[in-house]
Design an enzyme around this catalytic site. Sequence first.
Site, short mmCIF file in Angstrom:
data_model
loop_
_atom_site.label_atom_id
_atom_site.label_comp_id
_atom_site.label_asym_id
_atom_site.label_seq_id
_atom_site.Cartn_x
_atom_site.Cartn_y
_atom_site.Cartn_z
N THR A 127 -1.01 7.65 -0.86
CA THR A 127 -2.29 7.59 -1.59
C THR A 127 -3.19 6.48 -1.05
O THR A 127 -4.39 6.46 -1.33
CB THR A 127 -2.04 7.29 -3.08
OG1 THR A 127 -1.40 6.00 -3.16
CG2 THR A 127 -1.15 8.32 -3.72
N ASP A 155 -0.62 -3.15 12.58
CA ASP A 155 -0.17 -3.62 11.27
C ASP A 155 -0.03 -5.15 11.31
O ASP A 155 0.82 -5.68 12.02
CB ASP A 155 1.17 -2.97 10.92
CG ASP A 155 1.57 -3.28 9.48
OD1 ASP A 155 1.58 -2.35 8.67
OD2 ASP A 155 1.83 -4.47 9.17
N ASP A 191 3.44 -6.61 10.36
CA ASP A 191 4.46 -6.39 11.39
C ASP A 191 4.24 -7.32 12.58
O ASP A 191 5.20 -7.83 13.17
CB ASP A 191 4.41 -4.93 11.88
CG ASP A 191 5.10 -4.00 10.89
OD1 ASP A 191 5.90 -4.48 10.06
OD2 ASP A 191 4.82 -2.78 10.95
N ARG A 209 0.83 -1.19 0.00
CA ARG A 209 0.00 0.00 0.00
C ARG A 209 0.87 1.25 0.00
O ARG A 209 1.72 1.41 0.88
CB ARG A 209 -0.88 -0.04 1.26
CG ARG A 209 -1.88 1.05 1.31
CD ARG A 209 -2.99 0.71 2.25
NE ARG A 209 -2.59 0.70 3.64
CZ ARG A 209 -3.43 0.89 4.63
NH1 ARG A 209 -4.70 1.07 4.40
NH2 ARG A 209 -3.02 0.87 5.88
N1 URA Z 1 -3.35 -3.19 7.16
C1 URA Z 1 -3.02 -3.57 8.41
O1 URA Z 1 -2.10 -4.35 8.59
N2 URA Z 1 -3.72 -3.06 9.44
C2 URA Z 1 -4.74 -2.21 9.28
O2 URA Z 1 -5.35 -1.79 10.26
C3 URA Z 1 -5.07 -1.83 7.95
C4 URA Z 1 -4.37 -2.33 6.91
#
Ligand code: URA
Length: 217
Positions: free
Chosen positions: A110, A207, A210, A106
């Site tokens: 943007t 995340d 992560d 991502r």
């Molecule tokens: N991707 C993630 O890992 N966590 C989120 O909250 C949104 C997208």
Amino acid sequence: MEANIKILNHPVVSHNLAIIRDKNTDCERFKNALKRITYSLIYEATNNLPTIKKEIETPLTTTTCEVFDNRAQLIIAPILRAGMIFCEVAQELLPFANVHHIGMYRDEETLEPVWYYDKRKEIKEDKEKVFVLLLDPMLATGNSAVDAVKNFISKGVKEENIVFVSLISSPDGVNRLSSAHPKVKIITSALDEKLNSKGYIIPGLGDAGDRIYNTLD
Ligand code: URA
């Protein structure tokens, strides 16, 4: 428009989701809890796969059983990197499936997906009989989900044969995916409140990549 969504509502799922959401849960416990939920998600996501009747001889008699129709072709499509967390269980339950990795990240500004890997350029099988399980733990903005679905449709897969599997979804993500592709079914274990300004799901789990791969700063 009503979204084509199934939210798993089960004590085993909610208990493990609480472990996953907790910021103090370490990587090992996070992955184990996620694995427990994945079984339910994949069962639910595959309940429309075509089956056929087959005569089976038990040690005592003959009986008619229902088995997967092996004329159907199942593709497990994890969106890298976090989607890989669903892959082991999905392959365990569906050993005959092909795995088609999708590399997308991502763009931080943007929030649009950037493609870097698409495992299979072409689908050669009878396209009517191809079923796709798209795997990504977080359905956040829905941008990657929509792009991934479009990619399979452009290769000839029928929209109604695509299921999107997520652990946590946001209302925005569900609306975006359902408006663009109303026939795609969404299987998720939670529909959270909202997205924050950075596109993270609130309350969410942070995340996912992560936390799975222990790459938190
Ligand atoms: N991707 C993630 O890992 N966590 C989120 O909250 C949104 C997208």
